[in-house]
Write an enzyme that holds these catalytic residues in place. Structure first.
Site, short mmCIF file in Angstrom:
data_model
loop_
_atom_site.label_atom_id
_atom_site.label_comp_id
_atom_site.label_asym_id
_atom_site.label_seq_id
_atom_site.Cartn_x
_atom_site.Cartn_y
_atom_site.Cartn_z
N ASP A 87 0.85 -1.20 0.00
CA ASP A 87 0.00 0.00 0.00
C ASP A 87 0.88 1.24 0.00
O ASP A 87 1.86 1.31 0.77
CB ASP A 87 -0.91 0.00 1.23
CG ASP A 87 -1.91 1.14 1.21
OD1 ASP A 87 -3.04 0.93 0.75
OD2 ASP A 87 -1.54 2.24 1.67
N ASN B 293 -3.04 12.79 -3.87
CA ASN B 293 -4.20 13.20 -4.66
C ASN B 293 -4.69 14.59 -4.28
O ASN B 293 -5.03 15.41 -5.14
CB ASN B 293 -5.34 12.19 -4.49
CG ASN B 293 -5.13 10.93 -5.30
OD1 ASN B 293 -4.46 10.95 -6.32
ND2 ASN B 293 -5.71 9.83 -4.84
N HIS C 18 -5.50 14.08 -8.89
CA HIS C 18 -5.66 12.64 -9.14
C HIS C 18 -4.78 12.14 -10.28
O HIS C 18 -4.40 10.97 -10.29
CB HIS C 18 -7.13 12.33 -9.42
CG HIS C 18 -8.00 12.42 -8.21
ND1 HIS C 18 -8.11 11.40 -7.30
CD2 HIS C 18 -8.78 13.43 -7.72
CE1 HIS C 18 -8.93 11.75 -6.31
NE2 HIS C 18 -9.36 12.98 -6.55
N GLU D 260 -4.97 2.04 -4.04
CA GLU D 260 -3.51 2.09 -4.07
C GLU D 260 -2.88 0.81 -3.53
O GLU D 260 -1.69 0.77 -3.21
CB GLU D 260 -3.02 3.29 -3.25
CG GLU D 260 -3.26 3.22 -1.76
CD GLU D 260 -4.61 3.77 -1.34
OE1 GLU D 260 -4.75 4.17 -0.17
OE2 GLU D 260 -5.53 3.81 -2.19
#
Length: 392
Positions: A261, A269, A274, A304
């Site tokens: 992760d 973001n 984004h 993610e």
């Protein structure tokens, strides 16, 4: 066996007209498939050339007589160019011009100036054999099913018509020149044309099959892969993992799962947008693809998160790989709109010796270890079997 040669040639013209229509429709509705336009133009040229040759008269102007073999030859060359485009290669249109020019020169020199129909048929047959043989060779590429079946059918069709053209040339060599005329009624000449017509029909169908199966393969690719990173999506990962788990159960080899992760991804973001986040995920996916073995299974699991299933690898071996990924990613600098994006990742590791050969249990255990890695301060690796103590 008496067959009308003109009728057979008209049949060939009709087959090519049908092929041109099919390819034109395909190129209009599936413009992402390369080669269809060249095949449509090639079939159209062959249709015009073959039909016109059956109606040709010595009284026609020389420029029209010369244009008929030129158009026909260019049609054969365009079929070859279509195969190049379909295979993702650069089209060599000089080859098309050469085939058309060669056929025109042969027809004028042997058919009109020397009036040697026997040599004209031999020369054109050898030229056709070379062109179709080159097409067959260019179709001998590696492909997966079902595209491989279409490639094989097309290869056989082109090879067969190349062989028939060569046999026709050899047959003409064995006959006296006075017995041969361009539209002769005989026992052999029409047979070659009939077989050639069937081969032409097979070629047209096999080209349509190539396009159809290419579209099917692309649809499967889109359905099974993540559009952003190109990795397997979650559903495909689960399907492939079950296959690997079943094999590991038979062989007794260990399996490991790594859940990865990106740390503080939401911040990327929020601060950079984004699109910047998408670029971060793409770069991480590219990094993972250079490290993960082809026999392992790598996927974007969601958001993610990335998941790796390692075959023949225990927890310690998986942890070493995860640590290597962590270090390489922490050093990765991503240039984005005059800024440098740099982040870290966390990972959780679990193996089958602790959780058994159950995909859900393995993923759950690795996810729990990942959660503990986040709680431990991020930018570290945690093994499920070590009670949440970070490796790094």
């Amino acid at each position: 066996m008496k067959l009308d040669v003109r009728t057979i040639m008209l049949m060939l013209s009709g087959i090519n007209l049908l092929g041109a229509g099919m390819m034109a429709l395909i190129s209009f509705h599936a413009d992402n498939i390369k080669g269809a336009r060249q095949w449509a133009a090639g079939h159209c040229c062959m249709c015009i050339g073959i039909f016109t040759s059956t109606q040709m008269s010595p009284d026609w102007p020389l420029w029209i007589i010369a244009s008929v073999p030129l158009i026909t030859g260019c049609g054969y060359g365009l079929i070859y160019n279509g195969i190049e485009a379909f295979n993702g290669k650069r089209c060599h249109y000089w080859f098309t011009v050469w085939v058309g020019g060669q056929m025109m020169v042969q027809s004028l020199w042997l058919g009109i100036w020397r009036d040697d129909i026997r040599m004209l048929v031999i020369a054109n047959s050898i030229l056709f054999s070379c062109v179709f043989g080159a097409c067959a060779l260019n179709l001998m590429v590696k492909a997966t099913q079902p595209l491989k079946t279409a490639y094989n059918l097309a290869t056989v069709s082109f090879a067969f018509i190349a062989l028939m053209s060569l046999l026709r040339a050899l047959n003409m060599m064995s006959k006296p020149a006075q017995e041969i005329s361009l539209f002769a009624q005989g026992d052999v000449n029409p047979v070659f044309l009939v077989l050639g017509g069937l081969s032409q029909l097979s070629i047209s169908l096999s080209l349509v099959m190539l396009i159809t199966f290419r579209l099917v393969s692309e649809l499967r690719e889109k359905a099974s892969h993540d559009s952003l990173t190109g990795l397997l999506n979650r559903r495909s990962f689960e399907d492939e993992s079950r296959r690997l788990l079943a094999r590991a159960t038979r062989t007794g080899e260990p399996l490991s799962v790594i859940m990865i992760d990106v740390d503080f991804f939401k911040r990327v973001n929020d601060v950079h947008g984004h699109q910047a986040g998408d670029e971060v995920l793409r770069r991480l996916a590219a990094l993972l693809q250079t490290i993960v073995r082809s026999e392992d299974c790598l996927a974007r699991y969601g958001g993610e998160e990335f998941c790796i299933l390692l075959t023949g690898t225990g927890e310690q071996g998986a942890a070493q790989l995860a640590e290597r990924v962590r270090l390489l990613y922490s050093e990765l600098q991503i240039n984005w709109k005059n800024e440098v994006l740099q982040s870290t990742l966390s990972a959780g590791v679990a193996d089958s010796s602790n959780r058994g050969m159950n995909l859900s249990a393995l993923v759950e255990a690795a996810d729990q270890a990942l959660y503990r890695a986040k709680k431990a301060g991020r930018n570290c690796i945690v093994l499920h079997s070590e009670n949440g103590l970070p490796v790094a």
